[in-house]
Design a protein around this motif. Structure first.
Motif, mmCIF file in Angstrom:
data_model
loop_
_atom_site.group_PDB
_atom_site.id
_atom_site.type_symbol
_atom_site.label_atom_id
_atom_site.label_comp_id
_atom_site.label_asym_id
_atom_site.label_seq_id
_atom_site.Cartn_x
_atom_site.Cartn_y
_atom_site.Cartn_z
ATOM 1 N N UNK A 160 0.819 -1.212 0.000
ATOM 2 C CA UNK A 160 0.000 0.000 0.000
ATOM 3 C C UNK A 160 0.855 1.266 0.000
ATOM 4 N N UNK A 161 2.185 1.102 0.025
ATOM 5 C CA UNK A 161 3.109 2.239 0.008
ATOM 6 C C UNK A 161 3.473 2.576 -1.436
ATOM 7 N N UNK A 162 3.604 3.853 -1.724
ATOM 8 C CA UNK A 162 3.946 4.275 -3.080
ATOM 9 C C UNK A 162 5.345 3.797 -3.467
ATOM 10 N N UNK A 163 5.604 3.710 -4.754
ATOM 11 C CA UNK A 163 6.936 3.340 -5.216
ATOM 12 C C UNK A 163 7.986 4.296 -4.649
ATOM 13 N N UNK A 164 9.113 3.742 -4.245
ATOM 14 C CA UNK A 164 10.229 4.469 -3.649
ATOM 15 C C UNK A 164 9.884 5.006 -2.257
ATOM 16 N N UNK A 165 8.735 4.595 -1.720
ATOM 17 C CA UNK A 165 8.323 5.065 -0.401
ATOM 18 C C UNK A 165 8.951 4.253 0.727
ATOM 19 N N UNK A 166 8.623 4.638 1.957
ATOM 20 C CA UNK A 166 9.218 4.040 3.158
ATOM 21 C C UNK A 166 8.190 3.230 3.925
ATOM 22 N N UNK A 167 8.577 2.007 4.305
ATOM 23 C CA UNK A 167 7.775 1.206 5.223
ATOM 24 C C UNK A 167 8.580 1.025 6.506
ATOM 25 N N UNK A 168 8.049 1.533 7.622
ATOM 26 C CA UNK A 168 8.729 1.434 8.910
ATOM 27 C C UNK A 168 8.185 0.210 9.642
ATOM 28 N N UNK A 169 9.052 -0.763 9.886
ATOM 29 C CA UNK A 169 8.660 -2.002 10.558
ATOM 30 C C UNK A 169 8.849 -1.839 12.062
ATOM 31 N N UNK A 170 7.744 -1.912 12.781
ATOM 32 C CA UNK A 170 7.770 -1.757 14.232
ATOM 33 C C UNK A 170 7.423 -3.064 14.935
ATOM 34 N N UNK A 171 6.461 -3.817 14.389
ATOM 35 C CA UNK A 171 6.073 -5.102 14.967
ATOM 36 C C UNK A 171 7.255 -6.067 14.958
ATOM 37 N N UNK A 172 7.195 -7.064 15.846
ATOM 38 C CA UNK A 172 8.331 -7.966 16.044
ATOM 39 C C UNK A 172 7.945 -9.434 15.884
ATOM 40 N N UNK A 173 7.490 -9.840 14.696
ATOM 41 C CA UNK A 173 7.295 -11.270 14.467
ATOM 42 C C UNK A 173 8.649 -11.967 14.387
ATOM 43 N N UNK A 174 8.644 -13.297 14.448
ATOM 44 C CA UNK A 174 9.920 -14.024 14.359
ATOM 45 C C UNK A 174 10.644 -13.701 13.059
#
Length: 371
Positions: A270-284
């Motif tokens: 759902x993020x635009x091309x060249x955009x940033x996804x910030x991963x906060x959750x901590x799955x294995x």
């Protein structure tokens, strides 16, 4: 009042065996303080997803371990000049810090300031994870990571803000968006998510809330998301709805705070091309299809809790804009099993907290605490 005037013993909710229920035990009040330490009489303590990880032994905590790393209360003792020189004194209302005794010498401790919370040489570690936490009548914390509360911010809000608030706020800062830009939040209807929506709106952002529970979607709407996406309809439907709202571009940045297997991939989609996804959750494991990285050039950035200055900016935002925390309050440490039942029931909205000291709650009302 000095340390000698405090009780010798206190009640504490503890992990005594991994994968077993909490026990309420009588333990020593932690009165051995280092020069950077504060002893806080806990007013409110909050449950976090990480508490379950501690119970399962994920962090190898030394048992018995007093639970909860989200707490707020009143300073009853200052360890020494280092804490006093940071402006702390007996009687201060505070949001407890998580890191206890960073080394002060490593690359992260030396700065920049917004990396100091990453010190890998903590001794003994994080409050409520490696050393005794906030599900107790008193807790020892480090002045370098503890934050004084504005009068406007209540203990009931400050406790869950100690981790959940700090975590989502830093993710918001990492996204580095301008007013009017689109932020997507995957897991928008949980404890972190409902705060993230409010923070984003306070910063002038437009918000896409994504959740997969009826309760989460309801809380997403309640907190003012501009677009609400039901993740149960699948990735293609989510992307279509996001593109329809964003001129076929996608979100300028996305925060992923759901540990569902498909959440990170959906966050990238759902993020635009060249955009940033910030991963906060901590799955294995964080699972992301290669096409998002290679063909769409999505940038992935992990984020932890706030530094000291970032924590101050979060509380200032709350005091100015009236961000509120959705809490489910239980009265007394004896209610810990009721709290756990609610958390594991899958129907909770927001955060589950225990009011440890009713007297402090009554006192702060005179200060005008309203958020």
């Amino acid at each position: 009042m000095g340390l000698e005037d405090l009780p010798k013993k206190m009640k504490a909710v503890q992990v005594v065996e991994f994968d077993k229920p909490y026990q309420i035990n009588e333990v020593d009040v932690p009165t051995k303080l280092q020069p950077t330490d504060l002893l806080v009489k806990v007013a409110v303590a909050s449950n976090c997803h990480t508490d379950g990880m501690v119970q399962h032994g994920v962090f190898g905590s030394k048992l018995p371990q007093t639970a909860s790393h989200e707490g707020a209360g009143t300073v009853v003792a200052v360890g020494g000049d280092e804490a006093a020189n940071r402006g702390f004194k007996v009687g201060d209302r505070v949001m407890c810090g998580l890191p206890l005794h960073p080394c002060g010498k490593c690359h992260d401790c030396q700065g920049p300031e917004n990396q100091t919370q990453y010190c890998m040489n903590l001794d003994p570690g994080h409050v409520g994870v490696h050393t005794d936490g906030c599900f107790a009548e008193y807790v020892k914390v480090d002045s370098r990571s503890t934050t004084a509360l504005p009068d406007e911010v209540s203990f009931l809000s400050a406790a869950p803000l100690a981790c959940a608030g700090r975590t989502i706020w830093r993710g918001m800062l990492q996204a580095n968006l301008l007013p009017g830009e689109w932020l997507a939040i995957v897991g928008s209807g949980g404890g972190l998510g409902h705060l993230g929506i409010q923070f984003a709106k306070a910063l002038g952002l437009k918000v896409i809330g994504v959740d997969a529970r009826d309760e989460g979607l309801s809380l997403t709407k309640e907190n003012g998301a501009d677009i609400i996406i039901d993740a149960r309809k699948g990735k293609e439907a989510a992307v279509k709805d996001v593109h329809a709202a964003t001129d076929n571009m996608g979100a300028d940045a996305t925060l992923c705070i759901s540990d569902a297997q498909s959440a990170a991939g959906l966050g990238c989609a759902v993020t635009k091309m060249h955009g940033l996804m910030v991963q906060i959750a901590q799955p294995d494991n964080v699972e992301i299809p290669f096409a998002e990285l290679i063909f769409r050039d999505i940038r992935i950035h992990g984020s932890l809790i706030c530094s000291a200055d970032e924590s101050k900016s979060m509380l200032q935002c709350i005091a100015e804009h009236g961000v509120t925390v959705k809490t489910n309050a239980f009265h007394g440490l004896e209610k810990i099993h009721d709290l756990v039942d609610m958390v594991h029931g899958g129907k909770i909205q927001g955060k589950a907290v225990i009011i440890v000291d009713e007297e402090q709650i009554e006192h702060e009302k005179k200060l005008g605490a309203k958020f």
